[in-house]
Structures are given as C-alpha cells and as structure tokens.
Design an enzyme around this catalytic site. Structure first.
Site, PDB file in Angstrom:
ATOM      1  N   PRO A  57       0.779  -1.231   0.000  1.00  0.00           N
ATOM      2  CA  PRO A  57       0.000   0.000   0.000  1.00  0.00           C
ATOM      3  C   PRO A  57       0.814   1.286   0.000  1.00  0.00           C
ATOM      4  CG  PRO A  57       0.072  -0.953   2.181  1.00  0.00           C
ATOM      5  CD  PRO A  57       0.776  -1.916   1.290  1.00  0.00           C
ATOM      6  N   GLY A  79       0.570  -1.174  -7.270  1.00  0.00           N
ATOM      7  CA  GLY A  79       0.287  -0.798  -5.878  1.00  0.00           C
ATOM      8  C   GLY A  79      -0.623  -1.815  -5.211  1.00  0.00           C
ATOM      9  N   GLY A  80      -0.449  -2.024  -3.925  1.00  0.00           N
ATOM     10  CA  GLY A  80      -1.326  -2.919  -3.168  1.00  0.00           C
ATOM     11  C   GLY A  80      -1.193  -4.353  -3.624  1.00  0.00           C
ATOM     12  N   ALA A 132      -2.400   5.440   3.690  1.00  0.00           N
ATOM     13  CA  ALA A 132      -2.147   4.419   4.713  1.00  0.00           C
ATOM     14  C   ALA A 132      -0.729   3.862   4.581  1.00  0.00           C
ATOM     15  CB  ALA A 132      -3.162   3.279   4.572  1.00  0.00           C
ATOM     16  N   LYS A 147      -0.932   4.826 -13.261  1.00  0.00           N
ATOM     17  CA  LYS A 147      -1.866   5.926 -13.256  1.00  0.00           C
ATOM     18  C   LYS A 147      -2.245   6.325 -11.850  1.00  0.00           C
ATOM     19  CE  LYS A 147      -4.200   1.917 -14.679  1.00  0.00           C
ATOM     20  NZ  LYS A 147      -4.751   1.377 -15.883  1.00  0.00           N
ATOM     21  N   MET A 171     -10.913   4.202  -4.646  1.00  0.00           N
ATOM     22  CA  MET A 171     -11.023   5.228  -5.691  1.00  0.00           C
ATOM     23  C   MET A 171     -12.315   6.024  -5.569  1.00  0.00           C
ATOM     24  SD  MET A 171      -9.559   3.173  -9.000  1.00  0.00           S
ATOM     25  CE  MET A 171     -10.112   1.536  -8.581  1.00  0.00           C
ATOM     26  N   ASP A 192       3.515   1.290 -11.511  1.00  0.00           N
ATOM     27  CA  ASP A 192       2.480   2.309 -11.310  1.00  0.00           C
ATOM     28  C   ASP A 192       3.087   3.542 -10.650  1.00  0.00           C
ATOM     29  OD1 ASP A 192       0.651   0.516 -12.185  1.00  0.00           O
ATOM     30  OD2 ASP A 192      -0.322   0.180 -10.253  1.00  0.00           O
TER      31      ASP A 192
HETATM   32  N1  SAH Z   1      -4.369  -2.768  -6.211  1.00  0.00           N
HETATM   33  C1  SAH Z   1      -4.502  -1.716  -5.224  1.00  0.00           C
HETATM   34  C2  SAH Z   1      -5.641  -0.776  -5.523  1.00  0.00           C
HETATM   35  C3  SAH Z   1      -5.466  -0.004  -6.797  1.00  0.00           C
HETATM   36  S1  SAH Z   1      -6.722   1.184  -7.056  1.00  0.00           S
HETATM   37  C4  SAH Z   1      -4.640  -2.337  -3.829  1.00  0.00           C
HETATM   38  O1  SAH Z   1      -4.774  -3.550  -3.714  1.00  0.00           O
HETATM   39  O2  SAH Z   1      -4.608  -1.603  -2.846  1.00  0.00           O
HETATM   40  C5  SAH Z   1      -6.039   2.625  -6.299  1.00  0.00           C
HETATM   41  C6  SAH Z   1      -6.836   2.970  -5.067  1.00  0.00           C
HETATM   42  O3  SAH Z   1      -6.396   2.197  -3.956  1.00  0.00           O
HETATM   43  C7  SAH Z   1      -6.710   4.398  -4.596  1.00  0.00           C
HETATM   44  O4  SAH Z   1      -7.567   5.266  -5.317  1.00  0.00           O
HETATM   45  C8  SAH Z   1      -7.151   4.274  -3.157  1.00  0.00           C
HETATM   46  O5  SAH Z   1      -8.554   4.126  -3.072  1.00  0.00           O
HETATM   47  C9  SAH Z   1      -6.526   2.941  -2.773  1.00  0.00           C
HETATM   48  N2  SAH Z   1      -5.200   3.097  -2.137  1.00  0.00           N
HETATM   49  C10 SAH Z   1      -4.011   2.731  -2.641  1.00  0.00           C
HETATM   50  N3  SAH Z   1      -3.020   2.982  -1.774  1.00  0.00           N
HETATM   51  C11 SAH Z   1      -3.600   3.518  -0.667  1.00  0.00           C
HETATM   52  C12 SAH Z   1      -3.121   3.977   0.598  1.00  0.00           C
HETATM   53  N4  SAH Z   1      -1.820   3.931   0.898  1.00  0.00           N
HETATM   54  N5  SAH Z   1      -4.014   4.459   1.489  1.00  0.00           N
HETATM   55  C13 SAH Z   1      -5.323   4.505   1.211  1.00  0.00           C
HETATM   56  N6  SAH Z   1      -5.843   4.088   0.031  1.00  0.00           N
HETATM   57  C14 SAH Z   1      -4.999   3.596  -0.890  1.00  0.00           C
END
Ligand code: SAH
Length: 252
Positions: free
Chosen positions: A11, A86-87, A197, A55, A168, A34
């Site tokens: 994250p 991300g994530g 976060a 993006k 999002m 990303d």
């Molecule tokens: N694949 C990613 C999500 C991608 S969509 C995952 O599993 O987390 C991108 C969205 O994820 C952002 O618009 C937001 O809603 C959320 N996001 C990503 N990083 C974040 C963070 N550090 N804190 C809070 N929301 C986050």
C-alpha cells in the site's frame, strides 16, 4: 522467452513488500510500474530499467492495451520482467487484462500478492474489518467505472455489507454519500476515510455517512479509501461505547 511477474508492491511503505517480491525485483531486467509505487521499492530492482506506466485515478495514463502489448514484447527479449502494481495486483489493478494478454501470447507468468489498501487502512485505524457479532461480511468496491464499462451497482453491495471498503471513491465523496443515503443507508452509519495508509503522511478521519464529503474535503489528494460500517462505531465515539459493545457481545 522470459517470464512476467505481476507483483504487488503493497500500500505504500516500502518495507510492506513480500520477500518473494524483493527477490524477484533483484533479478528483474525490466520493471513496468504504477505511479504509486514507492521510490525505495523501485531501488530494489538494481539491474532493471524502470518504466512508469501507471496511473493515478482521474489522470491521464498509458492505455491498457499498450501496456499489455509492452509486457508481451518485453518477455520476448528479457528473462525477468516485472509488472509492479500498488497494493495487491488482483484488486482494482486491471491484472486480468494483462494476464489474458500474456496467456494469449503463450508467455509464462506468475502473480505475487501484496498487502491491499483495505487491510492497510484497517491496520492504521486499529479497527478490524470483521468483528464477532457485528461484521461477518466485507466488500471491496469501487464506484469508478472505466469508459465504456458496464454499469454496476456498487451501492447495492455497500448497502448489503456489514463492512464496506470503497476504493477510488474519495474524489466522488459527495455523490457516494448522496447515493447511499438516498438508497436507505442511515446517515449516522459510522465511516472513516484513510489517506496514504502506511506512509509517513498518512491521515485518518472519522465521522458518519452524512459527513462523507466534509471528510473528503479535509483530506488531501493522496490515495484514500473510505470505510463504512458498524465496526467503526467504537472509534467514532468515546471509549465508553467500545466497552458497551464489548458487554453486549459478552451477553450475546
Ligand atoms: N491494487 C490496489 C488498488 C489499486 S486502485 C490495492 O490492492 O490496494 C487505487 C486505489 O487504492 C486508490 O484510489 C485508493 O482508493 C486505494 N489506495 C491505494 N493505496 C492507498 C493507501 N496507501 N491508502 C489509502 N488508500 C490507498
């Protein structure tokens, strides 16, 4: 023929990366990443050329079909190609389009999971997304649809869920709040908005559904999730309420 790794970068905080991801990054020749991936995570890919393809919601981004094609082309020239997202790559990351493209081209691939924003936000709040007697049903939703995408009733899922995590959605806060309240969700439902976060600039805001757009205005323009559900009630009120919930649970 090389192999493509779809890797979850976590994250935000660079040390929230799996050991497997770190080991693959060390061997990578090419990394497509990303915008949200931390610079220190990219530094782990010491030998790789790094290409930004990702993006931020609402901003212009490389067309997905072009990314799919670049991954296929890259795997024909390089042994270890990483698509760093991300994530977790399997949530709201358009991973399936990339996987389908790789499958079709006969390219070997592997997915490496990561920590998703929903659980990172729960960790920041110190609030479990599930809770005995209160929440046994969690949904991850996004109201944001890509152009031409089938409409889908994200609000119905939020209405039905014990706990909802909206990805999002912070930029659409006003519409989200109005839609949920208009469809019968109580305006007093506890919510939290967590921005950035696991990053040093992280911020969390607590309130009720009626406050959603106000909370979103207070937040900056970092990535943010909105959490909705009774599990957040204790965080909203004084510690006394947390104790009350505890005693109700004990009686149940
Ligand atoms: N694949 C990613 C999500 C991608 S969509 C995952 O599993 O987390 C991108 C969205 O994820 C952002 O618009 C937001 O809603 C959320 N996001 C990503 N990083 C974040 C963070 N550090 N804190 C809070 N929301 C986050």
């Amino acid at each position: 023929m090389g192999k493509v790794y779809l890797v979850g970068a976590g994250p935000g905080a660079p040390d929230l990366l799996t050991l497997r991801a770190a080991e693959i990054l060390k061997r990578a020749e090419l990394v497509f990443h990303d915008a949200l991936v931390h610079p220190q995570t990219l530094e782990l890919a010491v030998h790789a050329r790094k290409i930004l393809v990702g993006k931020r919601s609402g901003r212009h981004s490389t067309a997905q079909s072009f990314i799919n094609k670049r991954l296929v082309d890259a795997a024909r020239k390089h042994a270890v190609v990483v698509r760093l997202k991300g994530g977790d790559p399997m949530l709201f990351g358009r991973a399936q389009e990339e996987i389908d493209g790789l499958r079709k081209a006969g390219i070997d691939f592997e997915i490496v999971p990561g920590v998703t924003a929903a659980t990172a936000a729960a960790a920041e709040l110190g609030v479990s997304l599930t809770r005995r007697g209160i929440a046994r049903h969690v949904v991850f939703v996004t109201p944001r649809a890509a152009e031409g995408e089938r409409e889908n009733d994200w609000a119905a899922s939020v209405l039905a869920a014990d706990t909802a995590v909206i990805y999002m959605g912070a930029g659409l806060a006003e519409e989200l709040g109005a839609e949920l309240i208009g469809r019968g969700k109580s305006p007093t439902t506890p919510i939290a908005l967590v921005e950035g976060a696991t990053l040093p600039e992280k911020r969390a805001f607590h309130g009720t559904l009626a406050d959603l757009s106000k909370l979103a205005r207070k937040a900056g323009d970092g990535p943010a999730v909105v959490l909705v559900g009774e599990v957040l009630r204790a965080a909203l009120a004084e510690p006394v309420l947390a104790e009350k919930i505890e005693s109700i649970l004990k009686r149940a």
